[in-house]
Design an enzyme around this catalytic site. Sequence first.
Site, PDB file in Angstrom:
ATOM      1  N   HIS A 107       0.843  -1.193   0.000  1.00 39.83           N
ATOM      2  CA  HIS A 107       0.000   0.000   0.000  1.00 39.83           C
ATOM      3  C   HIS A 107       0.885   1.253   0.000  1.00 39.83           C
ATOM      4  CE1 HIS A 107      -2.572   3.159   1.666  1.00 39.83           C
ATOM      5  NE2 HIS A 107      -3.580   2.477   1.169  1.00 39.83           N
ATOM      6  N   ASP A 115     -11.381   1.658  -1.144  1.00 36.07           N
ATOM      7  CA  ASP A 115     -10.503   2.559  -0.399  1.00 36.07           C
ATOM      8  C   ASP A 115     -11.287   3.322   0.674  1.00 36.07           C
ATOM      9  OD1 ASP A 115      -8.094   3.603   0.400  1.00 36.07           O
ATOM     10  OD2 ASP A 115      -7.619   4.583  -1.502  1.00 36.07           O
TER      11      ASP A 115
END
Length: 351
Positions: A187, A313
């Site tokens: 990430h 997200d």
Amino acid sequence: MSATTTIKPNPNYKRIATEEAWAPAELIVRYRKLYESGALGDPGFDSLWGFYSSSTAPRPTFIREKLADLGDMRIADMDATGIDHQILALTSPGVQVFDKAEAVALARETNDILNDAVRKYPTRFSGMTAIAPQAPEQAAQELERCSKFGFKGIIINSHTHGEYLSDPKFWAIFEAAEAMNLPIYLHPNTPPPKMIEPFVEAGLDGAIFGFGVETGLHLLRIITAGVFDRFPKLQIIVGHMGEALPYWMYRLDYMHAAGVKAARYECMKPLKKKVSDYLRENVYITNSGVAWEPAIKFAQQVIGVDRVMYAMDYPYQYTPQEVIDLDNMNMDVATKKKFYQSVAEQVFKLA
Ligand code: CA
């Protein structure tokens, strides 16, 4: 269905969201204290968490509230957007900004909290293990401990104190991940101090662009360091449409081959395969933050429909309309089911 439901479950597929963030309120307080102390010396962290940990503007206030909830509020938001299941990851930069001992302890604490939530809502949540990459052996031990929780992957928020996983000193993590058949979600983080200045002076260090540049670079460093030759079964997931690397594949292959042939860099060694081969065989991509049909279809075309999957997200891009737009993509139902459900089930071994 509750009165707040705005997007119905889809009869053709489950919607599995694969890059969904959480953070205990106590961690956000630690971020604020770390920022206020100035001890880290990382302008990217200061820019990101100096803002999100304390700003009273609507967006950071909303984000803080949503990150901290692993219960009814999150479930209600999932129901309102037709999300069947979230794969949860400790928000960036996770525990990685702290010193080694604190990071190792915090990884255990936060993984325990996440485990409680997953056990309470097993049909709605799965977890990824947070680790402290700066302590690779302890990180491998934490993976072993959390495998007993049934966690489905590993979350690493890109660089750790400016260091990249392409350095062999971190490879005990790859060895453990491959042996345990756990994918690593790489990430974004903000660019490290050596990289950030021209980004931050233009306000482009965060999710708008700096995240993607930094994380795409990180994945590329992992590939060119030969990590996938050494650990051929290892699988790495990257969000945000592969941090733009699919668009670069042709040139990466061409210039990597040219660089190796010319022996231009001591560090650039021959690989067993082309750079693009690793992207097709060792990398999964999510569309986190990019609810955009042309980009999704391009990644499906060049990486493969069995390697591209959905992510919202949450809570950073909690936008119900994005689910409607993706439901309405001009794409056959079988492919859409892969995107929303089957690829995630396969890589995270959910079924
Ligand atoms: Ca994210």
